[in-house]
Design an enzyme around this catalytic site. Structure first.
Site, mmCIF file in Angstrom:
data_model
loop_
_atom_site.group_PDB
_atom_site.id
_atom_site.type_symbol
_atom_site.label_atom_id
_atom_site.label_comp_id
_atom_site.label_asym_id
_atom_site.label_seq_id
_atom_site.Cartn_x
_atom_site.Cartn_y
_atom_site.Cartn_z
ATOM 1 N N LYS A 81 12.589 -66.017 -16.863
ATOM 2 C CA LYS A 81 12.274 -67.477 -17.189
ATOM 3 C C LYS A 81 11.004 -67.829 -16.471
ATOM 4 O O LYS A 81 10.112 -68.412 -16.950
ATOM 5 C CB LYS A 81 13.348 -68.135 -17.341
ATOM 6 C CG LYS A 81 14.193 -68.222 -18.375
ATOM 7 C CD LYS A 81 14.981 -69.539 -18.540
ATOM 8 C CE LYS A 81 15.921 -69.510 -19.598
ATOM 9 N NZ LYS A 81 16.630 -70.726 -19.684
ATOM 10 N N LYS B 41 16.801 -60.047 -32.357
ATOM 11 C CA LYS B 41 17.927 -60.954 -32.112
ATOM 12 C C LYS B 41 17.448 -62.081 -33.148
ATOM 13 O O LYS B 41 16.372 -62.539 -33.221
ATOM 14 C CB LYS B 41 18.276 -61.401 -30.625
ATOM 15 C CG LYS B 41 19.468 -60.806 -30.178
ATOM 16 C CD LYS B 41 19.579 -61.286 -28.791
ATOM 17 C CE LYS B 41 20.643 -62.487 -28.524
ATOM 18 N NZ LYS B 41 20.942 -62.529 -27.193
ATOM 19 N N LYS C 42 15.976 -68.945 -32.702
ATOM 20 C CA LYS C 42 15.470 -70.491 -33.118
ATOM 21 C C LYS C 42 14.254 -70.236 -33.108
ATOM 22 O O LYS C 42 13.277 -71.067 -33.773
ATOM 23 C CB LYS C 42 16.066 -71.243 -32.294
ATOM 24 C CG LYS C 42 15.610 -71.243 -31.138
ATOM 25 C CD LYS C 42 16.206 -72.094 -29.751
ATOM 26 C CE LYS C 42 16.043 -71.849 -28.359
ATOM 27 N NZ LYS C 42 16.913 -72.120 -27.575
#
Ligand code: TRP
Length: 353
Positions: A115, A217, A220
């Protein structure tokens, strides 16, 4: 000496919209666990500001996770459903854990490295300390079991390391205060204040992939809404997305091995199996030799039957935010009582006046 009472804790971040992957991978597991365990399910709103500080509507996102929990069948009366920021003890214990955990432990977290990316110096301090808050979420209730996906296993191990170091460093104080609980660490029986929480991995988690690209995958953040089934999609939308899902021209084969190299076919089969609680092998036996023109309508019927009552209920709940807020308030009231007891013990153990 007593032993730890089994207690399940899990958290979901209020970021973005929930989709089928979240439902099958996490929420449906929670629903199953609540049958035989005491459970606490938390919307971790404080975690959501570690990577991105300002959110458009964090309140609405928080409510939507709570609505999904409840629409999927989690009982907020028997169990506890609440949002993290409403129980200040999470932050308080996280501070103490920041002083237990070592910087080196945090630097080794693969999620932090991913991240933070190249510009680590510019990541928030909260992103680095994220696993310490996660450990506090779990241990402020002295929870014994946490259902998590593979991506969170390293964080859970870190929670065990924090618990173990706290138990060791304060062992004399814990014993003096009569707060020790016996547990097994490997072959050895030891006493400590915090349990060494175990991951709960119930059955294989289906890897739900994008409906437009079987190699990615379901996410969202995919720009194409056709790539995912959202937990707020109505029956017609669910049906449309499955009809439009990418496939290949070959019929379904007899064996799983023959599905190798056909990611879209694998994905739809996996979704069918997960929604019907059957094995992929079993489903394949039923549809072997059939074209997708036969399989897809069957999947549409199944998905609509299983999902549309949930997505409808979720919509209904979202239309009444004050009802969700009341459920969360009741949950956080009860969570505050439990967490408050732990914090009184922890303050005594540390020696805060
Ligand atoms: N880190 C978890 C995730 O992103 C969310 C989370 C926060 C969590 N606190 C937790 C999960 C405690 C389990 C237990 O998925």
């Amino acid at each position: 000496m007593s032993s730890f009472k089994p207690l399940v804790f899990s958290g979901v971040q209020p970021t973005g919209n929930l989709h089928l992957g979240n439902y099958l991978g996490a929420i449906r597991k929670f629903v199953a666990l609540q049958e035989h365990h005491d459970c606490i399910f938390c919307v971790v709103d404080m975690h959501s500001i570690t990577a991105q500080l300002v959110h458009d509507d964090l309140k609405a996102q928080t409510r939507s996770i709570a609505a999904a929990f409840i629409a999927a069948g989690i009982d907020p009366v028997k169990h506890i459903v609440f949002n993290q920021s409403a129980v200040p003890a999470h932050a308080e214990l996280a501070w103490i854990f920041n002083c237990v955990a070592r910087i080196g432990w945090m630097n080794r977290m693969t999620q932090f490295k991913d991240k933070a990316g190249k510009d680590r110096e510019n990541a928030s301090l909260g992103l680095l300390a994220y696993p310490s808050l996660m450990a506090a979420d779990i241990l402020v209730y002295r929870a014994t079991h946490v259902p998590v996906g593979d991506d969170q296993k390293q964080h859970l191990e870190l929670a065990r390391d924090i618990a173990q170091k706290f138990n060791n460093d304060f062992s004399a104080r814990i014993a003096a205060a009569g707060l020790g609980v016996e547990m097994m660490v490997g072959e050895e029986k030891v006493s400590g204040y915090f349990p060494l929480t175990e991951p709960l991995i119930e059955g294989p988690a289906p890897r739900v992939m994008s409906l437009r690209d079987g190699a990615k995958k379901m996410s969202k953040s995919d720009p194409s809404d056709l790539s995912r089934i959202n937990m707020t999609d109505d029956a017609d939308t669910i049906a449309k997305k499955i009809r439009k899902a990418k496939t290949d021209p070959a019929p379904l084969p007899e064996t799983l091995e023959e599905l190798e190299g056909r990611p879209e076919a694998q994905n739809l089969l996996g979704i069918y199996a997960a929604l019907s609680d059957r094995t992929r092998k079993d489903v394949l036996q039923e549809f072997a030799g059939q074209q997708f023109s036969v399989f897809k309508p069957a999947l549409v019927d199944l998905a609509v039957e299983v999902l549309s009552p949930i997505t409808k209920e979720m919509q209904r709940l979202m239309d009444d935010p004050s009802h969700i807020d009341a459920i969360l308030k009741d949950g956080s009231d009860r969570a505050n009582v439990l967490a408050g007891k732990t914090m009184a013990d922890v303050r005594e153990i540390i020696g805060f006046l």
